[in-house]
Design a protein around this motif. Structure first.
Motif, PDB file in Angstrom:
ATOM      1  N   ALA A 131       0.481  -1.441   0.353  1.00  0.00           N
ATOM      2  CA  ALA A 131      -0.130  -0.351  -0.025  1.00  0.00           C
ATOM      3  C   ALA A 131       1.511   1.194  -0.405  1.00  0.00           C
ATOM      4  O   ALA A 131       0.650   2.056  -1.077  1.00  0.00           O
ATOM      5  CB  ALA A 131      -1.227  -0.069   1.344  1.00  0.00           C
ATOM      6  N   ALA A 176      -4.957   0.976  -5.116  1.00  0.00           N
ATOM      7  CA  ALA A 176      -3.589   0.633  -4.360  1.00  0.00           C
ATOM      8  C   ALA A 176      -4.340  -0.528  -3.745  1.00  0.00           C
ATOM      9  O   ALA A 176      -3.447  -1.607  -3.297  1.00  0.00           O
ATOM     10  CB  ALA A 176      -3.059   1.976  -3.469  1.00  0.00           C
ATOM     11  N   ALA A 177      -6.239  -0.234  -3.003  1.00  0.00           N
ATOM     12  CA  ALA A 177      -6.025  -1.701  -2.294  1.00  0.00           C
ATOM     13  C   ALA A 177      -5.989  -3.017  -3.072  1.00  0.00           C
ATOM     14  O   ALA A 177      -5.874  -3.881  -2.884  1.00  0.00           O
ATOM     15  CB  ALA A 177      -7.781  -1.251  -2.127  1.00  0.00           C
ATOM     16  N   MET A 180      -2.276  -4.115  -3.067  1.00  0.00           N
ATOM     17  CA  MET A 180      -2.426  -4.333  -1.868  1.00  0.00           C
ATOM     18  C   MET A 180      -2.926  -6.150  -1.699  1.00  0.00           C
ATOM     19  O   MET A 180      -1.415  -6.428  -1.153  1.00  0.00           O
ATOM     20  CB  MET A 180      -2.685  -3.875  -0.606  1.00  0.00           C
ATOM     21  CG  MET A 180      -2.485  -2.197  -0.379  1.00  0.00           C
ATOM     22  SD  MET A 180      -3.961  -1.676   0.876  1.00  0.00           S
ATOM     23  CE  MET A 180      -4.171  -2.884   1.833  1.00  0.00           C
TER      24      MET A 180
END
Length: 193
Positions: A131, A176-177, A180
């Motif tokens: 992240a 980003a998630a 991740m």
């Protein structure tokens, strides 16, 4: 007598390093990274009041850098930029050449290199580090793209921020998630092999 870990140490590696090494592999990865970025750029949604659309290209650029490493990531995004400047219609929405949003592409080259270097140091191995890596990459893209947008359009810094940064923050958090979950999971599968 202690037992060693079941999986080999992969320190200093990126995902692409798990493939058998060769120049052909590296060339294919660089071409593939450029092509992936070009394809992802076609996933584009116009943003009212902004010359910059929401695209999948930033996610692809950061994914390419993280998966391929700094050198191959840089070469992939540089190839993407040069081919687009030469007329290949694979920038956002099938465009090519220099546009007010070209600064974001320059930022992607730098960001891909930085996240690739961080991935080689293990930044893609856990959700939290991934992240941070993706958010840093996004920040680099904006640090180059927003000032370029202001210069190219004559916008004030505040107007360029409103048109070229603010509308994209939620989408970037989602990207980003995704990263991740995706990259640390890929490493878990690789380590089971």
């Amino acid at each position: 007598m202690s037992t060693a870990a079941a999986t080999p140490a992969r320190t200093g590696q990126v995902l692409a390093d798990l493939l058998p090494a060769s120049r052909v592999r590296d060339a294919a990865l660089v071409l593939g990274g450029a092509a992936l970025t070009g394809l992802a750029a076609q996933i584009a949604l116009p943003v009212p009041g902004s010359p910059v659309p929401v695209t999948g290209q930033t996610f692809a650029a950061l994914l390419v850098g993280t998966a391929l490493g700094a050198g191959r990531g840089f070469l992939s995004l540089a190839l993407y930029a040069v081919a687009g400047l030469a007329g290949m219609p694979w920038f956002a929405q099938g465009t090519s050449g220099v546009a007010p949003s070209f600064g974001y592409i320059l930022g992607m080259i730098l960001a891909s290199t930085v996240v690739g270097a961080l991935a080689r140091r293990g930044a893609d191995r856990s959700m939290l580090r991934m992240a941070g890596t993706m958010l840093l990459g996004e920040a680099i893209i904006y640090a180059v793209g927003v000032p370029y947008l202001a210069l190219a359009t004559g916008m004030s810094a505040a107007a360029a921020t409103a048109a070229g940064l603010t509308p994209f923050l939620i989408g970037d958090a989602l990207k980003a998630a995704l990263a991740m979950g995706a990259l640390p999971t890929a490493w878990k599968f690789a380590d089971k092999r």
